[in-house]
Write a protein that holds these residues in place. Structure first.
Motif, PDB file in Angstrom:
ATOM      1  N   TYR A  64      24.859   8.513  -4.766  1.00 17.22           N
ATOM      2  CA  TYR A  64      23.881   8.737  -5.825  1.00 17.22           C
ATOM      3  C   TYR A  64      24.245   9.963  -6.664  1.00 17.22           C
ATOM      4  N   ARG A  82      25.326  10.121 -10.708  1.00 19.23           N
ATOM      5  CA  ARG A  82      24.565  10.970 -11.625  1.00 19.23           C
ATOM      6  C   ARG A  82      25.489  11.924 -12.385  1.00 19.23           C
ATOM      7  N   LYS A 130      27.310   9.953 -15.098  1.00 17.98           N
ATOM      8  CA  LYS A 130      26.437   9.695 -16.241  1.00 17.98           C
ATOM      9  C   LYS A 130      26.325  10.924 -17.135  1.00 17.98           C
TER      10      LYS A 130
END
Length: 141
Positions: A39, A43, A46
């Protein structure tokens, strides 16, 4: 630390042993929760994509019989594009009988590049492609 010891420690903690840098010698591993690690990684990717600047190519078309004031207007438009960080493709289009005087029209593109020489550099020199002559300008670094 040996792989078996690291796996044993991870098992006792109830988390996973994740290879961080598998190509390094020796490979680097971390004892973390794999779901949380994945995760965090997505992130970060992104965020990196958000901050990335996409360089666009703006095109400016000219004709061989362009007047000086019209040329200055086009130069100002190109100046605006270059100051925003875009690349500029300058195209000199020839139609009909203008094709016979192609070599004498190269000075228009040279003048265009010279007018922008303070902020731009010629990335690709003028080149004839079919019925047009193109050159690329990019921001000076």
């Amino acid at each position: 630390m040996a792989t078996r010891e690291a796996l044993k420690l991870a098992e006792e903690a109830g988390v996973d042993l994740v290879k961080i840098a598998p190509t390094a010698k020796p490979p680097v591993c971390k004892i973390v929760d794999y779901g949380k690690f994945k995760y965090e990684q997505t992130r970060k990717e992104k965020e990196a994509r958000k901050k990335q600047k996409v360089i666009e190519i703006k095109e400016i078309r000219l004709s061989p019989n362009i007047d000086t004031n019209d040329l200055n207007t086009k130069v100002n438009a190109a100046r605006k594009f270059i100051s925003k960080g875009d690349r500029v493709k300058v195209t000199l289009r020839f139609r009909g009988r203008e094709m016979t005087h192609m070599n004498s029209s190269k000075h228009i593109l040279d003048d265009f590049a010279e007018a922008l020489s303070d902020i731009a550099v010629m990335e690709k020199a003028p080149k004839v492609e079919g019925r047009s002559m193109t050159m690329f300008l990019a921001e000076k670094r």
